[in-house]
Design an enzyme around this catalytic site. Structure first.
Site, PDB file in Angstrom:
ATOM      1  N   ARG A  81       3.781   6.214  18.342  1.00  0.00           N
ATOM      2  CA  ARG A  81       4.162   5.001  17.621  1.00  0.00           C
ATOM      3  C   ARG A  81       5.571   5.059  17.044  1.00  0.00           C
ATOM      4  NH1 ARG A  81      -1.678   3.638  14.727  1.00  0.00           N
ATOM      5  NH2 ARG A  81      -2.610   2.676  16.580  1.00  0.00           N
ATOM      6  N   ARG A 112      -4.951  12.758  23.536  1.00  0.00           N
ATOM      7  CA  ARG A 112      -4.711  13.014  22.115  1.00  0.00           C
ATOM      8  C   ARG A 112      -5.224  14.402  21.724  1.00  0.00           C
ATOM      9  NH1 ARG A 112      -6.733   7.668  19.048  1.00  0.00           N
ATOM     10  NH2 ARG A 112      -5.869   8.784  17.253  1.00  0.00           N
ATOM     11  N   ARG A 120     -18.416   4.940  10.048  1.00  0.00           N
ATOM     12  CA  ARG A 120     -19.166   5.908   9.250  1.00  0.00           C
ATOM     13  C   ARG A 120     -20.548   5.392   8.880  1.00  0.00           C
ATOM     14  NH1 ARG A 120     -13.999   6.823   9.166  1.00  0.00           N
ATOM     15  NH2 ARG A 120     -13.095   8.853   8.591  1.00  0.00           N
ATOM     16  N   ASP A 129      -1.687   3.983   9.364  1.00  0.00           N
ATOM     17  CA  ASP A 129      -1.954   2.990  10.404  1.00  0.00           C
ATOM     18  C   ASP A 129      -1.115   1.729  10.237  1.00  0.00           C
ATOM     19  OD1 ASP A 129      -3.769   4.541  11.782  1.00  0.00           O
ATOM     20  OD2 ASP A 129      -5.500   3.753  10.703  1.00  0.00           O
ATOM     21  N   SER A 181      -5.877  14.485   7.418  1.00  0.00           N
ATOM     22  CA  SER A 181      -6.536  13.671   8.437  1.00  0.00           C
ATOM     23  C   SER A 181      -7.965  13.408   8.012  1.00  0.00           C
ATOM     24  CB  SER A 181      -6.522  14.382   9.795  1.00  0.00           C
ATOM     25  OG  SER A 181      -7.382  13.728  10.710  1.00  0.00           O
ATOM     26  N   LYS A 186      -0.877   9.118  17.947  1.00  0.00           N
ATOM     27  CA  LYS A 186      -1.826   8.011  17.840  1.00  0.00           C
ATOM     28  C   LYS A 186      -2.101   7.458  19.243  1.00  0.00           C
ATOM     29  CE  LYS A 186      -2.583   7.761  13.365  1.00  0.00           C
ATOM     30  NZ  LYS A 186      -3.939   7.802  12.785  1.00  0.00           N
ATOM     31  N   GLY A 214     -10.721   7.613  18.646  1.00  0.00           N
ATOM     32  CA  GLY A 214     -10.626   8.980  18.159  1.00  0.00           C
ATOM     33  C   GLY A 214     -11.632   9.269  17.068  1.00  0.00           C
ATOM     34  N   LYS A 252     -12.732  -0.872   9.628  1.00  0.00           N
ATOM     35  CA  LYS A 252     -13.025  -0.073  10.819  1.00  0.00           C
ATOM     36  C   LYS A 252     -13.574   1.306  10.446  1.00  0.00           C
ATOM     37  CE  LYS A 252     -10.499   1.258  15.065  1.00  0.00           C
ATOM     38  NZ  LYS A 252      -9.944   2.607  14.802  1.00  0.00           N
ATOM     39  N   GLN A 254     -10.171  12.005   9.765  1.00  0.00           N
ATOM     40  CA  GLN A 254     -11.064  12.304  10.883  1.00  0.00           C
ATOM     41  C   GLN A 254     -11.435  13.781  10.919  1.00  0.00           C
ATOM     42  OE1 GLN A 254      -9.300  10.815  14.480  1.00  0.00           O
ATOM     43  NE2 GLN A 254      -9.355   8.689  13.815  1.00  0.00           N
TER      44      GLN A 254
END
Length: 433
Positions: free
Chosen positions: A350, A123, A27, A319, A168, A346, A94, A22, A170
């Site tokens: 979670r 988020r 990317r 994850d 992170s 998330k 996200g 993913k 991201q």
């Protein structure tokens, strides 16, 4: 709402070709969108999140064609994106929202609004808004820029230095994408650990980027056509593979092989944790494909023991923690998960949702502010569970149903489409009854 019922099979057997990773699929679209030329991506993940990325990039004027899991991207160059005529809908993704915010922030004169579904709009986004503003970006949103919709106005960006307070990928990637459009090099320090796919791909595309952990330095390309297109085959997603690894480890009669798995060291935390728990794991056919190490992973029925999962291991398996918590519930002894407060923000909280579901299955779980304590050894029993729209939870509860006595019923089973649309079909194939 899709409801799925699971009962324990006699055994689990099979060879599983995984969907494309993913993170890499996202990317590959985003980076090739600003490359000078065309690229072909095979084994692209066709989950809802990655399709959101394609739709948003197309709305920026980039020509993309998809046939099944093969995608062709005709890059527009660093300065060739077009201002969108409508809001960019990132769905539940996200990654799409945060990385696009970084890319659009450097498109001088462009205006775009990024939004998503109710989960994404709740988020936290200040984690990208604050550092991008420090580079000269113009972003705003609800709650002083902490929540989408985010309005991004492309600006002249500067280089400089920024210390990342959280691990992170991201956030790191959003800054690196923005740095492509800066007027001077960007140096990142602090929590630069975590997935490094962006760094690997940028280097392969000809960007001057150096990584001397924990320091990352990127020098902006001198010309708008400086990025070489990067064709690749997305390796199998280890975050998706982890569900099969845990299934094989906790079922009493199982042997499952996942092929072509991405074995990037920043992504193998779940394998390391399962090995520490005593899982029987064999890795074969290791090789390099593109810029990533890959291999085949076989897991067999195992006697697991409790461990502590904390510290530097957390970003490498963030994850996979819900399904690892399930493994811990089936292990002997106590498992402690800490330093995982990121789970709170998330697709769902979670920590709360995983603890609640495991408790319903008969496990003894104590949630904490940054993780949970799981007392293993309980015999799980079937229960009525809800994914809460979270793809990782949906698959975790499906795997639980393979070992819990009686029937497990899952509401919101369609959430798997976010990252693994083929999941239910694979489950039906490997579960021998």
């Amino acid at each position: 709402m899709m409801i799925y019922s699971i009962t324990p099979p006699h055994r689990l057997r099979g060879i599983i070709d995984l969907p494309g990773d993913k993170s890499i699929s996202h990317r590959a679209i985003l980076l090739n969108a600003v490359a000078a030329g065309s690229a072909e991506i095979t084994n692209f993940l066709t989950g809802a999140d990655c399709l959101s990325t394609i739709a948003c990039v197309q709305a920026l004027g980039v020509h993309i064609e998809r046939q099944g899991t093969t995608v062709r991207v005709d890059g527009a160059g660093l300065r060739g994106l077009r201002e969108p005529v409508d809001v960019l809908d990132c769905g539940n993704s996200g990654t799409t929202l945060r990385l696009l915010a970084g890319m659009i922030a450097g498109q001088e004169g462009m205006f775009a609004v990024l939004t998503g579904d109710s989960s994404l709009r709740s988020r936290p986004q200040q984690r990208i808004v604050a550092p991008l503003r420090a580079l000269g970006a113009s972003l705003d949103g609800r709650q002083q820029g902490n929540c989408a919709p985010l309005a991004v106005r492309g600006a002249h960006l500067h280089g400089g230095a920024y210390e990342l307070p959280i691990a992170s990928a991201q956030v790191k990637s959003a800054l690196l994408l923005a740095a492509l459009f800066g007027d001077a090099p960007l140096t990142l320090t602090g929590r630069t650990d975590g997935r490094d796919h962006t760094e690997r791909m940028l280097a392969a595309m000809g960007v001057e980027i150096t990584v001397n952990t924990p320091v990352i330095r990127l020098t902006p390309p001198a010309h708008s056509d400086a990025l070489r297109p990067l064709s690749l085959r997305a390796p199998g997603d280890p975050s998706s593979a982890a569900f099969w690894w845990v299934a094989a480890a906790i079922h009493p009669d199982a042997e499952l092989t996942t092929t072509g798995v991405c074995l990037n060291p920043t992504r193998t935390g779940a394998l390391d944790a399962l090995r520490a728990m005593g899982a029987q794991i064999e890795v074969t056919n290791q090789r390099i494909e593109g810029s990533e190490p890959v291999g085949d992973v076989t897991v067999r029925s195992s006697q697991l023991r409790g461990i502590t999962i904390e510290g530097a291991l957390i970003p490498r398996l963030i994850d996979e923690l819900p399904v690892l918590a399930l493994a811990a519930a089936c292990a002997e002894g106590e498992t402690i998960i800490r330093d995982a407060q990121e789970l709170r923000v998330k697709e769902t909280d979670r920590i709360a949702t995983a603890a609640s579901g495991l408790t319903a299955l008969g496990a003894t779980v104590e949630p904490t502010s940054d993780g949970m304590v799981i007392s293993g050894g309980a015999r799980l029993r079937g229960a009525s569970l809800d994914s809460h729209g979270d793809h990782r939870l949906a698959m975790t509860w499906a795997i639980a149903g393979l070992v819990a006595s009686g029937e497990t019923t899952l509401r919101g089973a369609g959430a798997v489409d976010v990252s693994y649309p083929e999941f239910w079909g694979v489950l039906a194939r490997v579960a021998e009854r």
